[in-house]
Scaffold this motif. Structure first.
Motif, short mmCIF file in Angstrom:
data_model
loop_
_atom_site.label_atom_id
_atom_site.label_comp_id
_atom_site.label_asym_id
_atom_site.label_seq_id
_atom_site.Cartn_x
_atom_site.Cartn_y
_atom_site.Cartn_z
N ILE A 1 -14.38 -42.22 -37.91
CA ILE A 1 -14.52 -43.35 -36.98
C ILE A 1 -13.16 -43.76 -36.44
O ILE A 1 -12.98 -43.98 -35.23
CB ILE A 1 -15.19 -44.54 -37.70
N ARG A 2 -12.16 -43.86 -37.32
CA ARG A 2 -10.83 -44.29 -36.89
C ARG A 2 -10.17 -43.25 -35.99
O ARG A 2 -9.44 -43.61 -35.06
CB ARG A 2 -9.96 -44.57 -38.11
N THR B 1 -19.85 -50.08 -35.83
CA THR B 1 -18.65 -49.40 -35.37
C THR B 1 -18.21 -50.10 -34.08
O THR B 1 -19.00 -50.21 -33.13
CB THR B 1 -18.92 -47.91 -35.08
N ARG C 1 -23.75 -48.42 -37.46
CA ARG C 1 -23.10 -47.38 -38.28
C ARG C 1 -24.10 -46.88 -39.33
O ARG C 1 -24.65 -47.66 -40.11
CB ARG C 1 -21.85 -47.96 -38.95
N PRO D 1 -14.61 -49.41 -38.29
CA PRO D 1 -15.79 -49.76 -39.08
C PRO D 1 -15.78 -51.25 -39.40
O PRO D 1 -14.73 -51.84 -39.66
CB PRO D 1 -15.63 -48.91 -40.35
N HIS E 1 -10.61 -51.91 -41.19
CA HIS E 1 -11.96 -52.42 -41.44
C HIS E 1 -11.97 -53.92 -41.21
O HIS E 1 -10.97 -54.60 -41.43
CB HIS E 1 -12.40 -52.11 -42.88
N LYS F 1 -12.06 -46.03 -33.13
CA LYS F 1 -13.07 -47.06 -33.39
C LYS F 1 -12.80 -47.68 -34.75
O LYS F 1 -11.98 -47.17 -35.53
CB LYS F 1 -14.47 -46.46 -33.32
#
Length: 231
Positions: A22-23, A43, A11, A29, A89, A27
Protein backbone atom coordinates in the motif's frame (compact mmCIF):
# COMPACT_ATOMS: atom_id res chain seq x y z
CA UNK A 1 -12.14 23.75 12.13
CA UNK A 2 -13.15 22.89 8.57
CA UNK A 3 -13.07 19.28 7.51
CA UNK A 4 -11.02 18.01 4.58
CA UNK A 5 -12.63 15.66 2.05
CA UNK A 6 -10.77 12.46 1.20
CA UNK A 7 -11.88 9.60 -1.04
CA UNK A 8 -10.79 6.23 0.34
CA UNK A 9 -10.89 2.57 -0.65
CA UNK A 10 -11.94 -0.37 1.49
CA UNK A 11 -8.91 -2.39 2.58
CA UNK A 12 -9.19 -6.16 2.34
CA UNK A 13 -5.53 -7.19 2.66
CA UNK A 14 -3.80 -7.09 6.03
CA UNK A 15 -0.37 -7.76 7.52
CA UNK A 16 3.05 -6.17 7.05
CA UNK A 17 3.42 -7.28 3.46
CA UNK A 18 0.10 -5.77 2.44
CA UNK A 19 0.89 -2.55 4.30
CA UNK A 20 4.22 -2.25 2.47
CA UNK A 21 2.51 -2.71 -0.89
CA UNK A 22 0.00 0.00 0.00
CA UNK A 23 2.76 2.44 0.94
CA UNK A 24 4.76 1.67 -2.22
CA UNK A 25 1.67 2.76 -4.18
CA UNK A 26 1.78 6.14 -2.36
CA UNK A 27 -1.23 5.22 -0.22
CA UNK A 28 -1.76 4.99 3.53
CA UNK A 29 -3.42 2.19 5.53
CA UNK A 30 -5.94 3.50 8.06
CA UNK A 31 -8.76 2.41 10.34
CA UNK A 32 -11.87 4.13 11.73
CA UNK A 33 -13.19 3.19 15.19
CA UNK A 34 -16.17 4.40 17.16
CA UNK A 35 -19.91 4.53 17.80
CA UNK A 36 -19.99 0.84 18.67
CA UNK A 37 -19.38 -0.20 15.06
CA UNK A 38 -16.83 -2.68 13.81
CA UNK A 39 -13.52 -1.06 12.77
CA UNK A 40 -13.49 0.09 9.15
CA UNK A 41 -10.15 -0.59 7.44
CA UNK A 42 -9.28 1.81 4.64
CA UNK A 43 -6.62 2.81 2.15
CA UNK A 44 -6.15 6.58 1.75
CA UNK A 45 -4.36 8.54 -1.01
CA UNK A 46 -0.92 9.42 0.37
CA UNK A 47 -0.32 13.00 -0.79
CA UNK A 48 -3.89 14.21 -0.29
CA UNK A 49 -3.98 12.73 3.21
CA UNK A 50 -0.63 14.27 4.11
CA UNK A 51 -1.90 17.71 3.02
CA UNK A 52 -5.14 17.25 4.98
CA UNK A 53 -3.24 16.39 8.17
CA UNK A 54 -0.84 19.28 7.64
CA UNK A 55 -3.70 21.75 7.21
CA UNK A 56 -5.80 20.34 10.05
CA UNK A 57 -3.10 19.98 12.68
CA UNK A 58 -2.93 17.43 15.48
CA UNK A 59 -6.73 16.99 15.58
CA UNK A 60 -7.44 17.07 11.85
CA UNK A 61 -11.07 16.40 10.91
CA UNK A 62 -11.65 14.51 7.66
CA UNK A 63 -14.75 13.69 5.62
CA UNK A 64 -13.85 10.24 4.37
CA UNK A 65 -15.90 9.00 1.42
CA UNK A 66 -15.86 5.25 0.85
CA UNK A 67 -18.22 3.04 -1.16
CA UNK A 68 -20.63 5.91 -1.74
CA UNK A 69 -21.04 6.93 1.91
CA UNK A 70 -19.28 9.65 3.91
CA UNK A 71 -17.96 9.39 7.46
CA UNK A 72 -16.73 12.30 9.55
CA UNK A 73 -13.53 11.14 11.25
CA UNK A 74 -11.26 12.75 13.83
CA UNK A 75 -7.55 11.98 13.71
CA UNK A 76 -6.38 10.20 16.89
CA UNK A 77 -3.00 8.64 16.09
CA UNK A 78 -0.61 9.09 13.20
CA UNK A 79 2.37 6.78 12.70
CA UNK A 80 5.20 8.12 10.55
CA UNK A 81 8.48 6.72 9.32
CA UNK A 82 11.17 8.22 11.63
CA UNK A 83 13.66 8.62 8.78
CA UNK A 84 11.62 9.51 5.70
CA UNK A 85 8.78 11.18 7.68
CA UNK A 86 6.21 9.47 5.43
CA UNK A 87 2.81 8.35 6.72
CA UNK A 88 2.75 4.75 7.94
CA UNK A 89 -0.71 4.32 9.46
CA UNK A 90 -3.56 6.48 10.78
CA UNK A 91 -6.19 5.78 13.43
CA UNK A 92 -9.44 7.77 13.26
CA UNK A 93 -12.46 8.05 15.55
CA UNK A 94 -15.87 8.29 13.92
CA UNK A 95 -17.75 11.45 14.99
CA UNK A 96 -21.01 13.22 14.13
CA UNK A 97 -21.67 16.90 13.55
CA UNK A 98 -22.62 18.57 16.81
CA UNK A 99 -21.06 15.75 18.84
CA UNK A 100 -18.65 16.84 21.57
CA UNK A 101 -15.25 15.16 21.81
CA UNK A 102 -12.29 15.29 24.16
CA UNK A 103 -9.03 16.43 22.58
CA UNK A 104 -5.58 17.69 23.56
CA UNK A 105 -4.90 20.97 21.78
CA UNK A 106 -1.33 22.30 21.33
CA UNK A 107 -0.39 25.52 23.17
CA UNK A 108 1.23 28.36 21.21
CA UNK A 109 2.94 31.14 23.17
CA UNK A 110 2.68 34.57 21.50
CA UNK A 111 3.98 38.04 22.32
CA UNK A 112 7.19 39.43 23.81
CA UNK A 113 7.73 39.15 27.56
CA UNK A 114 9.51 41.89 29.52
CA UNK A 115 13.29 42.41 29.50
CA UNK A 116 15.62 39.86 31.11
CA UNK A 117 12.92 37.19 31.23
CA UNK A 118 12.77 33.56 30.19
CA UNK A 119 9.41 32.16 29.08
CA UNK A 120 9.01 28.48 29.97
CA UNK A 121 6.14 26.44 28.52
CA UNK A 122 5.26 24.05 31.34
CA UNK A 123 2.46 22.29 29.42
CA UNK A 124 2.54 21.84 25.66
CA UNK A 125 -1.16 20.92 25.39
CA UNK A 126 -4.47 21.69 27.07
CA UNK A 127 -7.26 19.14 27.27
CA UNK A 128 -10.70 20.46 26.30
CA UNK A 129 -14.13 19.25 25.30
CA UNK A 130 -15.40 20.81 22.09
CA UNK A 131 -17.71 20.13 19.18
CA UNK A 132 -16.04 17.88 16.63
CA UNK A 133 -16.42 20.54 13.93
CA UNK A 134 -15.15 23.37 16.14
CA UNK A 135 -11.84 22.08 17.48
CA UNK A 136 -9.12 24.77 17.48
CA UNK A 137 -5.84 23.87 15.79
CA UNK A 138 -3.97 25.60 18.62
CA UNK A 139 -4.66 27.61 21.77
CA UNK A 140 -2.72 30.88 21.98
CA UNK A 141 -1.31 32.11 25.29
CA UNK A 142 -0.07 35.72 25.29
CA UNK A 143 2.98 36.77 27.34
CA UNK A 144 3.12 40.29 25.89
CA UNK A 145 4.91 42.50 28.44
CA UNK A 146 4.86 39.77 31.12
CA UNK A 147 7.30 40.38 33.98
CA UNK A 148 9.38 37.95 35.99
CA UNK A 149 7.13 35.93 38.28
CA UNK A 150 4.17 35.85 35.90
CA UNK A 151 2.46 32.46 35.93
CA UNK A 152 -0.36 31.52 33.58
CA UNK A 153 -2.50 28.57 34.65
CA UNK A 154 -5.01 26.60 32.60
CA UNK A 155 -7.84 28.63 34.15
CA UNK A 156 -6.28 31.85 32.78
CA UNK A 157 -6.26 30.62 29.18
CA UNK A 158 -8.97 31.93 26.89
CA UNK A 159 -10.72 29.02 25.18
CA UNK A 160 -12.74 29.13 21.96
CA UNK A 161 -16.47 29.67 22.40
CA UNK A 162 -18.29 26.44 23.14
CA UNK A 163 -15.19 24.70 24.55
CA UNK A 164 -14.90 23.40 28.10
CA UNK A 165 -11.64 23.08 30.03
CA UNK A 166 -10.81 19.54 31.17
CA UNK A 167 -7.22 20.14 32.29
CA UNK A 168 -6.85 20.92 36.01
CA UNK A 169 -7.57 24.69 36.21
CA UNK A 170 -4.59 25.16 38.54
CA UNK A 171 -2.17 23.39 36.20
CA UNK A 172 0.71 25.68 35.23
CA UNK A 173 0.85 26.32 31.49
CA UNK A 174 3.42 29.14 31.14
CA UNK A 175 5.98 30.39 33.66
CA UNK A 176 7.97 33.62 33.22
CA UNK A 177 11.28 33.52 35.11
CA UNK A 178 14.59 35.38 35.22
CA UNK A 179 16.72 34.84 32.16
CA UNK A 180 19.94 33.05 33.15
CA UNK A 181 23.22 34.96 32.86
CA UNK A 182 25.99 33.79 30.55
CA UNK A 183 27.97 32.61 33.59
CA UNK A 184 25.00 30.56 34.86
CA UNK A 185 24.51 28.96 31.44
CA UNK A 186 28.21 28.11 31.25
CA UNK A 187 28.19 26.63 34.76
CA UNK A 188 25.13 24.47 34.00
CA UNK A 189 26.74 23.29 30.77
CA UNK A 190 29.97 22.35 32.51
CA UNK A 191 28.03 20.51 35.22
CA UNK A 192 26.01 18.57 32.64
CA UNK A 193 29.16 17.66 30.72
CA UNK A 194 30.87 16.51 33.91
CA UNK A 195 27.91 14.29 34.83
CA UNK A 196 27.97 12.82 31.33
CA UNK A 197 31.72 12.22 31.52
CA UNK A 198 32.49 14.62 28.68
CA UNK A 199 35.92 16.28 28.71
CA UNK A 200 35.78 19.65 27.02
CA UNK A 201 38.73 20.75 24.84
CA UNK A 202 40.20 24.02 25.98
CA UNK A 203 39.36 26.97 23.74
CA UNK A 204 42.03 29.10 22.00
CA UNK A 205 41.29 31.88 24.48
CA UNK A 206 41.75 29.58 27.47
CA UNK A 207 45.01 28.20 26.00
CA UNK A 208 46.28 31.74 25.40
CA UNK A 209 45.46 32.75 28.98
CA UNK A 210 47.20 29.63 30.30
CA UNK A 211 50.30 30.33 28.19
CA UNK A 212 50.36 33.95 29.37
CA UNK A 213 50.12 32.85 33.00
CA UNK A 214 52.92 30.31 32.56
CA UNK A 215 55.06 32.94 30.84
CA UNK A 216 54.50 35.42 33.67
CA UNK A 217 55.35 32.72 36.21
CA UNK A 218 58.53 31.90 34.31
CA UNK A 219 59.59 35.56 34.22
CA UNK A 220 59.02 35.77 37.96
CA UNK A 221 61.22 32.73 38.61
CA UNK A 222 63.97 34.15 36.40
CA UNK A 223 63.85 37.45 38.26
CA UNK A 224 64.19 35.70 41.60
CA UNK A 225 67.18 33.70 40.32
CA UNK A 226 68.80 36.90 39.10
CA UNK A 227 68.36 38.51 42.51
CA UNK A 228 69.86 35.48 44.20
CA UNK A 229 72.97 35.56 41.92
CA UNK A 230 73.54 39.23 42.60
CA UNK A 231 73.66 38.56 46.31
Amino acid sequence: MASEKITAETRTEFGKGAARRIRRADKVPAVIYGHGNDPVHLTLPGHATWLALKNGGANALLEIEVDGSTQLALTKQVQTDPIRRTLEHIDFVAVRRGEKVTVDVPVTVVGEAGPETLVVTESGTISIEAEATNIPETIEVSVEGAEVGTQISAADVQLPEGSELLTDPEALVVNVTNAPTAAEVEAELEEAEAEAGIERDESDEELAEQAEAESAEGDGDASEDGDADSE
